[in-house]
Scaffold this motif. Structure first.
Motif, PDB file in Angstrom:
ATOM      1  N   GLU A  44      14.918  16.491 -12.230  1.00 24.75           N
ATOM      2  CA  GLU A  44      14.926  15.112 -11.750  1.00 24.75           C
ATOM      3  C   GLU A  44      13.723  14.848 -10.845  1.00 24.75           C
ATOM      4  O   GLU A  44      13.087  13.786 -10.925  1.00 24.75           O
ATOM      5  CB  GLU A  44      16.240  14.842 -11.008  1.00 24.75           C
ATOM      6  N   ASN A  45      13.394  15.842 -10.013  1.00 18.96           N
ATOM      7  CA  ASN A  45      12.278  15.660  -9.081  1.00 18.96           C
ATOM      8  C   ASN A  45      10.933  15.542  -9.784  1.00 18.96           C
ATOM      9  O   ASN A  45      10.118  14.676  -9.455  1.00 18.96           O
ATOM     10  CB  ASN A  45      12.235  16.824  -8.095  1.00 18.96           C
ATOM     11  N   HIS A  87      18.242  19.432 -10.100  1.00 16.52           N
ATOM     12  CA  HIS A  87      17.435  18.615  -9.200  1.00 16.52           C
ATOM     13  C   HIS A  87      15.947  18.801  -9.450  1.00 16.52           C
ATOM     14  O   HIS A  87      15.166  17.851  -9.306  1.00 16.52           O
ATOM     15  CB  HIS A  87      17.771  18.967  -7.744  1.00 16.52           C
ATOM     16  N   LEU A 106      10.306  14.539 -12.670  1.00 18.31           N
ATOM     17  CA  LEU A 106      10.213  13.272 -13.389  1.00 18.31           C
ATOM     18  C   LEU A 106       9.874  12.135 -12.426  1.00 18.31           C
ATOM     19  O   LEU A 106       9.241  11.148 -12.816  1.00 18.31           O
ATOM     20  CB  LEU A 106      11.531  12.986 -14.114  1.00 18.31           C
ATOM     21  N   GLU A 107      10.300  12.269 -11.168  1.00 19.89           N
ATOM     22  CA  GLU A 107       9.989  11.254 -10.154  1.00 19.89           C
ATOM     23  C   GLU A 107       8.614  11.497  -9.527  1.00 19.89           C
ATOM     24  O   GLU A 107       7.810  10.567  -9.361  1.00 19.89           O
ATOM     25  CB  GLU A 107      11.061  11.260  -9.061  1.00 19.89           C
ATOM     26  N   THR A 159      24.922  18.608 -17.175  1.00 20.30           N
ATOM     27  CA  THR A 159      24.192  17.897 -16.143  1.00 20.30           C
ATOM     28  C   THR A 159      22.784  18.481 -16.007  1.00 20.30           C
ATOM     29  O   THR A 159      22.496  19.575 -16.492  1.00 20.30           O
ATOM     30  CB  THR A 159      24.914  17.987 -14.792  1.00 20.30           C
ATOM     31  N   THR A 160      21.910  17.731 -15.346  1.00 18.50           N
ATOM     32  CA  THR A 160      20.533  18.196 -15.156  1.00 18.50           C
ATOM     33  C   THR A 160      20.340  18.715 -13.723  1.00 18.50           C
ATOM     34  O   THR A 160      21.079  18.351 -12.807  1.00 18.50           O
ATOM     35  CB  THR A 160      19.526  17.069 -15.428  1.00 18.50           C
ATOM     36  N   ASP A 168      11.586  14.797  -4.304  1.00 21.41           N
ATOM     37  CA  ASP A 168      11.932  13.540  -4.963  1.00 21.41           C
ATOM     38  C   ASP A 168      11.180  12.394  -4.285  1.00 21.41           C
ATOM     39  O   ASP A 168      10.378  12.597  -3.368  1.00 21.41           O
ATOM     40  CB  ASP A 168      13.449  13.320  -4.970  1.00 21.41           C
ATOM     41  N   ARG A 184      19.463  22.058 -19.234  1.00 23.92           N
ATOM     42  CA  ARG A 184      20.681  21.320 -18.908  1.00 23.92           C
ATOM     43  C   ARG A 184      21.813  22.333 -18.742  1.00 23.92           C
ATOM     44  O   ARG A 184      21.875  23.325 -19.466  1.00 23.92           O
ATOM     45  CB  ARG A 184      21.007  20.314 -20.013  1.00 23.92           C
ATOM     46  N   SER A 213      11.543  17.184 -23.446  1.00 20.59           N
ATOM     47  CA  SER A 213      12.956  17.495 -23.642  1.00 20.59           C
ATOM     48  C   SER A 213      13.166  18.155 -24.995  1.00 20.59           C
ATOM     49  O   SER A 213      12.609  17.728 -26.010  1.00 20.59           O
ATOM     50  CB  SER A 213      13.791  16.212 -23.561  1.00 20.59           C
ATOM     51  N   LYS A 232      22.369  17.516  -3.641  1.00 23.23           N
ATOM     52  CA  LYS A 232      21.028  16.914  -3.566  1.00 23.23           C
ATOM     53  C   LYS A 232      20.729  16.549  -2.116  1.00 23.23           C
ATOM     54  O   LYS A 232      21.585  16.014  -1.401  1.00 23.23           O
ATOM     55  CB  LYS A 232      20.951  15.668  -4.458  1.00 23.23           C
TER      56      LYS A 232
END
Length: 297
Positions: A75-76, A72, A78-79, A69-70, A34, A63, A144, A105
């Motif tokens: 999420e990572n 990690h 995407l960052e 929920t998504t 991240d 998901r 997505s 996390k």
């Protein structure tokens, strides 16, 4: 045949059917970071190779079905749009499974799974030293597929660097599947692995134009002895044996003896020919099988 409308099933029930049927699936053991530099390592079996030029891998962190929920990993990327995708050998399967635990996390799955972190050449996420194959990738796009529990997210990854353990290579520099021993995912808690008796080769039909099953004589095509696989192998020849080749076998002691033995029993003649041909097919002797099948009483 049971017929199912996907819209009539609960998502978890549909997912169980899909994962049980679409199998075995390769596993992407994905390392990401991240923006704060926290490392995550997690496996995904919605994964495959989709292009060689450019070299593209795609995996999908879905998901969560239970609470939408998504993960990690999603999420990572995407960052920080980078990922190292590892191929899991049998020697790492238990550690890979442990890394799939839903730790909070910031928890480093490398440490939890007892795997060694190695600095990547071109990207930020580290790679797994113990992995036989590692792909350093740039994430080109995350697509997505929905916003409900169970919806996938296609992470489209372009390979920038490949790391191969030289021990998995044969004398020609190709990957030896016996040594790589990749692990694949099935449904539930089931996995599969490569073993010597589970490997087999089929001649590729890319370099020739097979006659096709439709051109096989009907008596052979409708044989109760020959399987669909047998017929597929027979249909992959470019042409039938010559009359001279068939006649040469016809003069052999095996065929002569069968003619005498089954001279008044044409059904047994055909049955024995087909069983003999099947044995030759399964030994890889396709031309010999055709010569057998074209024998006349």
């Amino acid at each position: 045949m049971k017929t199912i409308d996907p819209n009539e099933l609960k998502t978890q029930d549909l997912q169980a059917i899909l994962q049980g049927a679409v199998a075995p699936r390769p596993i992407a053991f994905a390392s990401t970071v991240d923006l704060e530099g926290n490392v995550n390592l997690s496996p995904f079996s919605f994964f495959n190779l989709f292009s060689a030029n450019p070299p593209i891998l795609v995996f999908s962190p879905s998901r969560r079905v239970r609470d939408n929920t998504t993960k990690h990993t999603l999420e990572n990327v995407l960052e920080v749009p980078e990922v190292v995708i590892h191929i899991v050998g049998f020697d790492q399967v238990e550690q890979m499974s442990l890394a799939s635990t839903e730790y909070p996390k910031g928890v480093n799955e490398f440490e939890k799974a007892g795997l060694t972190s190695v600095k990547s050449d071109l990207i930020t996420p580290p790679r797994v030293k113990e992995s036989p194959v590692a792909f350093e990738c740039r994430v080109n796009e995350v697509k997505s597929l929905g916003d409900q529990g169970g919806a996938g997210n296609l992470v489209i990854c372009e390979i920038l660097r490949i790391h191969l353990d030289e021990r998995i290579l044969d004398e020609h520099g190709a990957i030896d599947p016996h040594i790589l021993a990749p692990v694949a995912r099935l449904g539930g808690s089931w996995y599969s692995k490569i073993t010597p008796d589970s490997l087999f080769q089929i001649p590729k039909p890319l370099t020739k134009l097979g006659i096709g099953v439709d051109q096989i004589p009907e008596e052979i095509r409708k044989s109760p002895v020959l399987t669909g696989n047998n017929l597929g192998r027979l249909g992959n020849v470019e042409q039938l044996p010559s009359q001279e080749e068939v006649e040469e076998l016809s003069r052999s002691s095996e065929v002569q003896e069968m003619r005498i033995r089954f001279q008044n029993d044409p059904d047994s003649w055909t049955d024995h020919l087909h069983r003999w041909a099947k044995m030759e097919l399964e030994a890889g002797n396709v031309e010999k099988a055709w010569q057998i099948l074209l024998q006349k009483p």
